[in-house]
Design a protein around this motif. Structure first.
Motif, PDB file in Angstrom:
ATOM      1  N   UNK A  19       0.753  -1.083  -0.100  1.00  0.00           N
ATOM      2  CA  UNK A  19       0.011   0.032  -0.129  1.00  0.00           C
ATOM      3  C   UNK A  19       0.930   1.321  -0.013  1.00  0.00           C
ATOM      4  N   UNK A  20       0.443   2.159  -0.656  1.00  0.00           N
ATOM      5  CA  UNK A  20       1.302   3.439  -0.876  1.00  0.00           C
ATOM      6  C   UNK A  20       0.353   4.626  -0.183  1.00  0.00           C
ATOM      7  N   UNK A  21       0.850   4.979   1.025  1.00  0.00           N
ATOM      8  CA  UNK A  21       0.316   5.820   1.948  1.00  0.00           C
ATOM      9  C   UNK A  21       0.947   7.098   2.126  1.00  0.00           C
ATOM     10  N   UNK A  85       3.426   0.416   2.865  1.00  0.00           N
ATOM     11  CA  UNK A  85       3.094  -0.610   3.810  1.00  0.00           C
ATOM     12  C   UNK A  85       2.876  -2.163   3.160  1.00  0.00           C
ATOM     13  N   UNK A  86       3.666  -3.169   3.743  1.00  0.00           N
ATOM     14  CA  UNK A  86       3.303  -4.339   3.206  1.00  0.00           C
ATOM     15  C   UNK A  86       2.260  -5.217   4.002  1.00  0.00           C
ATOM     16  N   UNK A  87       1.472  -5.763   3.268  1.00  0.00           N
ATOM     17  CA  UNK A  87       0.130  -6.573   3.983  1.00  0.00           C
ATOM     18  C   UNK A  87       0.670  -8.059   3.852  1.00  0.00           C
ATOM     19  N   UNK A  88       1.012  -8.709   4.933  1.00  0.00           N
ATOM     20  CA  UNK A  88       1.198 -10.051   4.664  1.00  0.00           C
ATOM     21  C   UNK A  88      -0.070 -11.181   4.990  1.00  0.00           C
ATOM     22  N   UNK A  89      -0.919 -11.032   3.817  1.00  0.00           N
ATOM     23  CA  UNK A  89      -2.262 -11.702   3.729  1.00  0.00           C
ATOM     24  C   UNK A  89      -2.014 -12.530   2.415  1.00  0.00           C
ATOM     25  N   UNK A  90      -2.968 -13.963   2.573  1.00  0.00           N
ATOM     26  CA  UNK A  90      -2.908 -14.683   1.433  1.00  0.00           C
ATOM     27  C   UNK A  90      -3.894 -14.266   0.181  1.00  0.00           C
ATOM     28  N   UNK A  91      -5.152 -13.865   0.820  1.00  0.00           N
ATOM     29  CA  UNK A  91      -6.047 -13.087  -0.165  1.00  0.00           C
ATOM     30  C   UNK A  91      -6.183 -11.841  -0.274  1.00  0.00           C
ATOM     31  N   UNK A  92      -6.696 -11.355  -1.500  1.00  0.00           N
ATOM     32  CA  UNK A  92      -6.724  -9.819  -1.588  1.00  0.00           C
ATOM     33  C   UNK A  92      -7.853  -9.400  -0.814  1.00  0.00           C
ATOM     34  N   UNK A  93      -7.516  -8.262  -0.038  1.00  0.00           N
ATOM     35  CA  UNK A  93      -8.252  -7.670   0.980  1.00  0.00           C
ATOM     36  C   UNK A  93      -9.577  -7.024   0.154  1.00  0.00           C
ATOM     37  N   UNK A  94     -10.632  -6.543   0.696  1.00  0.00           N
ATOM     38  CA  UNK A  94     -11.721  -5.810   0.077  1.00  0.00           C
ATOM     39  C   UNK A  94     -11.256  -4.487   0.353  1.00  0.00           C
ATOM     40  N   UNK A  95     -10.705  -3.742  -0.796  1.00  0.00           N
ATOM     41  CA  UNK A  95     -10.229  -2.393  -0.682  1.00  0.00           C
ATOM     42  C   UNK A  95     -11.445  -1.452  -0.408  1.00  0.00           C
ATOM     43  N   UNK A  96     -12.615  -1.493  -0.786  1.00  0.00           N
ATOM     44  CA  UNK A  96     -13.810  -0.914  -0.627  1.00  0.00           C
ATOM     45  C   UNK A  96     -13.911  -0.239   1.061  1.00  0.00           C
ATOM     46  N   UNK A  97     -13.180  -1.221   1.932  1.00  0.00           N
ATOM     47  CA  UNK A  97     -13.381  -0.660   3.245  1.00  0.00           C
ATOM     48  C   UNK A  97     -12.660   0.704   3.449  1.00  0.00           C
ATOM     49  N   UNK A  98     -12.028   0.986   2.658  1.00  0.00           N
ATOM     50  CA  UNK A  98     -11.234   2.323   2.956  1.00  0.00           C
ATOM     51  C   UNK A  98     -12.228   3.532   2.505  1.00  0.00           C
ATOM     52  N   UNK A  99     -13.412   3.220   1.866  1.00  0.00           N
ATOM     53  CA  UNK A  99     -14.661   4.245   1.561  1.00  0.00           C
ATOM     54  C   UNK A  99     -14.295   4.373   0.026  1.00  0.00           C
ATOM     55  N   UNK A 100     -15.545   4.763  -0.239  1.00  0.00           N
ATOM     56  CA  UNK A 100     -15.776   5.086  -1.852  1.00  0.00           C
ATOM     57  C   UNK A 100     -14.859   6.535  -2.238  1.00  0.00           C
ATOM     58  N   UNK A 101     -15.135   7.353  -1.300  1.00  0.00           N
ATOM     59  CA  UNK A 101     -14.252   8.652  -1.285  1.00  0.00           C
ATOM     60  C   UNK A 101     -12.703   8.624  -1.393  1.00  0.00           C
ATOM     61  N   UNK A 102     -12.110   7.536  -0.683  1.00  0.00           N
ATOM     62  CA  UNK A 102     -10.672   7.574  -0.799  1.00  0.00           C
ATOM     63  C   UNK A 102     -10.170   6.634  -1.923  1.00  0.00           C
TER      64      UNK A 102
END
Length: 106
Positions: A19-21, A85-102
């Motif tokens: 993730x680029x933040x 940031x690096x996310x150590x996860x096997x499946x792709x997260x639901x990016x929509x949780x960051x909100x439609x605006x973001x």
């Protein structure tokens, strides 16, 4: 797996996600604040001293995505507003949780 991920997200070379933040410490409240160029902007209430903002960032991102804080690692930008940031996860997260605006959607 969704191939249409937001501009601030990229698959990591060894699995997981990057993730680029753009981070603004010392804000009035901790929140996702939209986009800053190609970076997701996050405001943190924690100050940028004694690693408080970095710790708050990993906890905040992990809570939003529903993963453990230990699965979120700051890869670069420890002393900068621009962080990867690096996310150590096997499946792709639901990016929509960051909100439609973001995500820059109307």
């Amino acid at each position: 797996m969704c191939t249409d991920h937001p501009v601030f997200v990229a698959p990591a070379k060894n699995g997981g996600w990057r993730l680029g933040l753009w981070v603004q410490p010392g804000a009035r409240k901790t929140e996702v604040a939209g986009m800053h160029g190609d970076y997701l902007k996050i405001r943190l209430q924690a100050p940028a001293v004694d690693n408080k903002a970095n710790s708050a960032l990993t906890v905040f991102v992990s809570r939003i995505l529903g993963i453990k804080a230990s699965q979120v690692v700051i890869e670069s930008g420890h002393a900068s507003r621009q962080k990867n940031l690096l996310l150590d996860v096997e499946e792709e997260p639901d990016w929509n949780v960051f909100s439609e605006k973001a995500l820059g959607k109307p």
